[in-house]
Structure formats: structure tokens, C-alpha cells
Motif scaffolding. Structure first.
Motif, PDB file in Angstrom:
ATOM      1  N   MET A 124      -6.336   3.272   3.918  1.00  0.00           N
ATOM      2  CA  MET A 124      -6.183   4.512   3.160  1.00  0.00           C
ATOM      3  C   MET A 124      -5.852   4.207   1.694  1.00  0.00           C
ATOM      4  SD  MET A 124      -6.917   7.024   5.139  1.00  0.00           S
ATOM      5  CE  MET A 124      -8.282   5.915   5.585  1.00  0.00           C
ATOM      6  N   ASN A 125      -6.026   5.218   0.887  1.00  0.00           N
ATOM      7  CA  ASN A 125      -5.992   5.031  -0.566  1.00  0.00           C
ATOM      8  C   ASN A 125      -4.598   4.742  -1.089  1.00  0.00           C
ATOM      9  OD1 ASN A 125      -7.044   4.999  -3.183  1.00  0.00           O
ATOM     10  ND2 ASN A 125      -6.539   7.137  -3.498  1.00  0.00           N
ATOM     11  N   HIS A 126      -3.587   5.408  -0.533  1.00  0.00           N
ATOM     12  CA  HIS A 126      -2.248   5.309  -1.107  1.00  0.00           C
ATOM     13  C   HIS A 126      -1.270   4.744  -0.093  1.00  0.00           C
ATOM     14  CE1 HIS A 126      -3.616   7.601  -4.536  1.00  0.00           C
ATOM     15  NE2 HIS A 126      -4.082   8.525  -3.730  1.00  0.00           N
ATOM     16  N   ASP A 127      -0.604   3.665  -0.462  1.00  0.00           N
ATOM     17  CA  ASP A 127       0.488   3.156   0.352  1.00  0.00           C
ATOM     18  C   ASP A 127       1.759   3.954   0.029  1.00  0.00           C
ATOM     19  OD1 ASP A 127      -1.352   1.304   1.180  1.00  0.00           O
ATOM     20  OD2 ASP A 127      -0.627  -0.280  -0.153  1.00  0.00           O
ATOM     21  N   MET A 128       2.796   3.781   0.866  1.00  0.00           N
ATOM     22  CA  MET A 128       4.070   4.469   0.658  1.00  0.00           C
ATOM     23  C   MET A 128       5.212   3.482   0.875  1.00  0.00           C
ATOM     24  SD  MET A 128       4.010   7.762  -0.137  1.00  0.00           S
ATOM     25  CE  MET A 128       5.474   8.540   0.567  1.00  0.00           C
ATOM     26  N   LEU A 129       6.332   3.750   0.223  1.00  0.00           N
ATOM     27  CA  LEU A 129       7.538   2.980   0.479  1.00  0.00           C
ATOM     28  C   LEU A 129       8.293   3.597   1.656  1.00  0.00           C
ATOM     29  CD1 LEU A 129       8.862   2.285  -3.135  1.00  0.00           C
ATOM     30  CD2 LEU A 129       7.470   0.804  -1.673  1.00  0.00           C
ATOM     31  N   TRP A 130       8.837   2.748   2.509  1.00  0.00           N
ATOM     32  CA  TRP A 130       9.548   3.213   3.708  1.00  0.00           C
ATOM     33  C   TRP A 130      10.836   3.902   3.294  1.00  0.00           C
ATOM     34  CZ3 TRP A 130      14.046   2.794   6.479  1.00  0.00           C
ATOM     35  CH2 TRP A 130      13.991   3.116   7.834  1.00  0.00           C
ATOM     36  N   ASP A 131      11.035   5.124   3.797  1.00  0.00           N
ATOM     37  CA  ASP A 131      12.225   5.919   3.477  1.00  0.00           C
ATOM     38  C   ASP A 131      12.421   6.914   4.605  1.00  0.00           C
ATOM     39  OD1 ASP A 131      14.186   7.603   2.516  1.00  0.00           O
ATOM     40  OD2 ASP A 131      13.302   7.850   0.531  1.00  0.00           O
ATOM     41  N   CYS A 158      10.017  -4.461  10.732  1.00  0.00           N
ATOM     42  CA  CYS A 158       9.377  -3.221  10.277  1.00  0.00           C
ATOM     43  C   CYS A 158      10.110  -2.618   9.086  1.00  0.00           C
ATOM     44  CB  CYS A 158       9.278  -2.232  11.437  1.00  0.00           C
ATOM     45  SG  CYS A 158       7.952  -2.631  12.610  1.00  0.00           S
ATOM     46  N   GLY A 159      10.348  -1.309   9.133  1.00  0.00           N
ATOM     47  CA  GLY A 159      10.758  -0.577   7.954  1.00  0.00           C
ATOM     48  C   GLY A 159      12.162  -0.868   7.477  1.00  0.00           C
ATOM     49  N   ALA A 160      12.312  -0.916   6.165  1.00  0.00           N
ATOM     50  CA  ALA A 160      13.591  -0.944   5.463  1.00  0.00           C
ATOM     51  C   ALA A 160      13.312  -0.367   4.083  1.00  0.00           C
ATOM     52  CB  ALA A 160      14.144  -2.359   5.365  1.00  0.00           C
ATOM     53  N   HIS A 161      14.350   0.147   3.430  1.00  0.00           N
ATOM     54  CA  HIS A 161      14.146   0.804   2.144  1.00  0.00           C
ATOM     55  C   HIS A 161      13.487  -0.153   1.149  1.00  0.00           C
ATOM     56  CE1 HIS A 161      15.959   4.733   2.679  1.00  0.00           C
ATOM     57  NE2 HIS A 161      16.833   4.158   3.482  1.00  0.00           N
ATOM     58  N   GLY A 162      12.400   0.343   0.535  1.00  0.00           N
ATOM     59  CA  GLY A 162      11.684  -0.432  -0.463  1.00  0.00           C
ATOM     60  C   GLY A 162      10.500  -1.207   0.087  1.00  0.00           C
ATOM     61  N   ARG A 163      10.327  -1.285   1.393  1.00  0.00           N
ATOM     62  CA  ARG A 163       9.187  -1.996   1.953  1.00  0.00           C
ATOM     63  C   ARG A 163       7.930  -1.120   1.923  1.00  0.00           C
ATOM     64  NH1 ARG A 163      11.660  -5.380   7.159  1.00  0.00           N
ATOM     65  NH2 ARG A 163      13.039  -6.713   5.901  1.00  0.00           N
ATOM     66  N   ASN A 164       6.810  -1.752   1.689  1.00  0.00           N
ATOM     67  CA  ASN A 164       5.545  -1.044   1.530  1.00  0.00           C
ATOM     68  C   ASN A 164       4.861  -0.827   2.877  1.00  0.00           C
ATOM     69  OD1 ASN A 164       3.652  -0.004  -0.525  1.00  0.00           O
ATOM     70  ND2 ASN A 164       2.250  -1.487   0.400  1.00  0.00           N
ATOM     71  N   ILE A 165       4.307   0.367   3.058  1.00  0.00           N
ATOM     72  CA  ILE A 165       3.592   0.714   4.289  1.00  0.00           C
ATOM     73  C   ILE A 165       2.111   0.851   3.968  1.00  0.00           C
ATOM     74  CG2 ILE A 165       3.379   2.355   6.191  1.00  0.00           C
ATOM     75  CD1 ILE A 165       6.207   3.324   5.456  1.00  0.00           C
ATOM     76  N   VAL A 166       1.276   0.207   4.760  1.00  0.00           N
ATOM     77  CA  VAL A 166      -0.176   0.310   4.634  1.00  0.00           C
ATOM     78  C   VAL A 166      -0.696   1.160   5.793  1.00  0.00           C
ATOM     79  CG1 VAL A 166      -2.362  -0.936   4.600  1.00  0.00           C
ATOM     80  CG2 VAL A 166      -0.348  -1.914   3.471  1.00  0.00           C
ATOM     81  N   PHE A 167      -1.384   2.259   5.463  1.00  0.00           N
ATOM     82  CA  PHE A 167      -1.938   3.164   6.472  1.00  0.00           C
ATOM     83  C   PHE A 167      -3.421   2.872   6.684  1.00  0.00           C
ATOM     84  CE2 PHE A 167       1.651   5.411   4.617  1.00  0.00           C
ATOM     85  CZ  PHE A 167       2.296   5.936   5.723  1.00  0.00           C
ATOM     86  N   LYS A 168      -3.842   2.983   7.937  1.00  0.00           N
ATOM     87  CA  LYS A 168      -5.257   2.880   8.275  1.00  0.00           C
ATOM     88  C   LYS A 168      -5.621   4.002   9.240  1.00  0.00           C
ATOM     89  CE  LYS A 168      -5.734  -2.159   7.825  1.00  0.00           C
ATOM     90  NZ  LYS A 168      -6.105  -3.405   8.552  1.00  0.00           N
TER      91      LYS A 168
END
Length: 351
Positions: free
Chosen positions: A317-324, A301-311
Motif C-alpha cells: 500500500m501507498n502509505h505506511d503508518m507508525l505504530w500507536d 511487533c508493535g512499539a511506539h515509533g515503529r513503522n508498519i507496512v500494509f499489503k
């Protein structure tokens, strides 16, 4: 002896050859390498009323004001305290505090403690107020994530317990595997009106372990506890999750409702899940996205710089986020936008 060789035990006061003593005999000021210069006048007076102290500072005895009409030589101040005035179990943490501005700010002074004779001494900083203080010192925090155990038996709200480092931390989390959502969070950066939705950690509780994200290297202090304390090493519970929150905006073809699932994926792996909530007259969410390493187990799962896809439901969803996970992040969700095309229809005339 501190230069004089004399030691008087009488009338509740004593002196170590010091040139100046408070009117109640409990505090002395004496030179370290010279006597007070001629032509200067000095006074040391106990204050009838304690100045304003921060909530995590507990006075032991009275405060004293040192005044001078000339330059102070290098000097030391010595407090004699009564054991009955020291909160139980707190003697080792006694320090002298100094205020140059009538109690508006306080400096913690390096203090020599002689618990056998009930003496505490420190170097004189200049004119101002001096007071002997009891407080509970936490282990120093480094910038970034820190683990600590809460040692006081009295439960306190997070903001009250951590008032000494206000503005120097973002998130505090507690891990409880018995809960449906095991991470309880308090985050100082959450925007209104979202704190009731996002901040599920209300209090610090005795013998519980917490993770705290400090924005700089800092040492925290807790109020003394009449019920005693127990410093414990916190249990390891892995790197805390990243937290996201915000509004969910319905658009044409996207009609979310309360209770609809919201998921967060990292490289196709499900790393967080919650549901749409009705909040403040709108639809909103608060979602924790797990870190890669929880209790020593790698889950991708999450680590700094990894991309998150929301549904939301089946809608990406329109905008992904970087895990932080350095704080809670405001991130509203809306559906992926589609390209709009203009369609021309033939003109039909009737005659």
C-alpha cells in the motif's frame, strides 16, 4: 457532641446541639467554630422531588436545600440514613454530594462516615442542594493505559457503564484468547460510518478484565448494582494492539475484492491480518496490529515509533503508518503510485 452535648432520640429525629435541623429531622447543620451570626436567616428543607442526577449516582434518602440570607460560617452538614435505603454492599462508598446550581452540576464532598450510627457528614460548601449518594468508585486511572476489572453483575453497554468519564478516554479493550480475533475493541474516536465495523466490544461484563486508555488522570464511577459487586484484580494480558481502519480504494491495476487478505508487517514480521470487507457500499477494513509484548512474550511487533507496512493481497500500500495504540486510527489504503511517463508515437499520414 458537636458543641451542644444534647442527644434526643424521639419522633424519628435527633440533634447534636445543632442550631438548625431539616423539617423531617434527618439532616442537621451546625457550626464548627462559631454560632450563626445575628441578622442572617437560614433554612434547611427537604425537597419533595429529587433533582436530576447523573446515571451513576443513586440517592440514599431525600435531597435537601440550604438557603441563607447572609454569610454562612464554617459549618458541617450531617445526614442520618436508614440502613434499608442503602444498596446492598454499598455503605462504605457513601458520599455527600453538593450542587450550587439546582442540580445542573454536582461536587463529590470528602465525607466522614459512621456506619455504626448511620451518620454521614461533610463540610458545608454554601447555599445549594445536598444529597447522600451511593456509587461504585473504580481505581483511579492514570493518563495512558490502565487495567481494571468490571465488578458489577449487571451487564451494561460500554458507553453507559463509563458515562462518568465520557470524553476522557479513547479505547476500551477486552482480551479473549478463545476468539478468532481475540481483542474486542470499543473506541470513542472512530469516525462514522465505521463504528459497526471497528467497535466489536459492546458491553462490560461481570468479572471481565479490560484495558482503558485515559486521556488524563481521572476516576470513574459506576452505578450501584442491586445484584451486588465483587472487586477483583484484572488478569494481565499484555499491551493492547494498535487499530487501523478505513476505505480501500481500487485503482488502475489494483482490483481488491471482499475476502482478500490484508496484512501488516513490522520489520518484516507479520503482526496483524484481516480481510477486505464490503461495507457501506464500498470496500473497507479494520485491522489490529499486535504490540511487541503479548502475555509476557516478545514477538518483535508493535512499539511506539515503529513503522508498519500494509499489503492488500500481494500489493504493497501507498502509505505506511507508525505504530500507536492510544486510539483507533483512520487510514485508508490504496496502491503504491507509479511514475507516469508520456509516450510519443510517430505521426502517420495517408495520402
Amino acid at each position: 457532641a458537636w458543641g451542644g452535648g444534647s442527644y434526643a432520640w424521639g419522633g424519628g429525629s435527633y440533634a447534636w446541639g445543632a442550631p438548625m435541623m431539616s423539617n423531617d429531622g434527618q439532616v442537621s447543620v451546625f457550626p464548627l467554630d462559631s454560632i450563626f451570626g445575628s441578622g442572617s436567616n437560614f433554612s434547611l428543607q427537604s425537597l419533595p422531588q429529587l433533582p436530576t442526577l447523573d446515571s451513576w449516582l443513586t440517592p440514599v434518602g431525600q435531597a435537601y436545600r440550604l438557603n441563607a440570607t447572609g454569610d454562612l460560617p464554617q459549618s458541617a452538614i450531617l445526614f442520618r440514613y436508614l440502613a434499608r435505603n442503602v444498596p446492598a454492599g454499598q455503605e462504605a462508598g457513601l458520599h455527600i454530594y453538593y450542587s450550587p446550581d439546582e442540580g445542573h452540576s454536582w461536587q463529590r464532598l470528602p465525607t466522614e462516615l459512621d456506619s455504626y450510627h448511620n451518620h454521614a457528614s461533610a463540610e458545608v460548601q454554601g447555599e445549594g442542594i445536598y444529597v447522600l449518594i451511593a456509587t461504585v468508585e473504580l481505581p483511579p486511572f492514570i493518563q495512558g493505559w490502565n487495567s481494571f476489572g468490571y465488578p458489577l453483575q449487571t451487564t451494561r453497554p460500554v458507553t453507559e457503564a463509563l458515562a462518568s468519564i465520557e470524553g476522557k478516554y479513547t479505547s476500551v479493550l477486552n482480551y479473549n484468547p478463545t476468539l478468532l480475533e481475540p481483542w474486542r475493541l470499543y473506541d470513542a474516536t472512530v469516525l462514522p460510518p465505521f463504528p459497526p465495523l471497528v467497535n466489536t466490544l459492546e458491553n462490560l461484563e461481570f468479572a471481565q478484565a479490560y484495558s482503558l486508555y485515559a486521556t488524563e488522570a481521572i476516576t470513574g464511577y459506576l452505578p450501584v448494582d442491586s445484584n451486588g459487586l465483587s472487586l477483583q484484580s484484572p488478569d494481565a494480558f499484555g499491551l493492547p494492539p494498535a487499530t487501523f481502519y478505513g476505505w480501500i480504494t481500487p485503482t488502475f491495476g489494483f482490483a481488491p475484492i471482499p475476502g482478500m487478505p490484508i496484512t501488516a508487517e513490522v520489520d518484516g514480521i507479520l503482526c496483524g491480518q484481516t480481510a477486505v470487507k464490503a461495507f457501506a457500499g464500498r470496500l473497507a477494513y479494520a485491522l489490529q496490529v499486535n504490540s511487541e509484548n503479548i502475555i509476557g512474550t516478545s514477538n518483535g511487533c508493535g512499539a511506539h515509533g515503529r513503522n508498519i507496512v500494509f499489503k492488500v493481497g500481494d500489493w504493497p500500500m501507498n502509505h505506511d503508518m507508525l505504530w500507536d495504540n492510544s486510539q483507533a486510527w483512520f487510514h485508508s489504503l490504496d496502491q503504491l503510485k507509479t511514475h507516469q511517463r508520456v509516450i510519443y508515437l510517430p505521426l502517420i499520414r495517408s495520402e
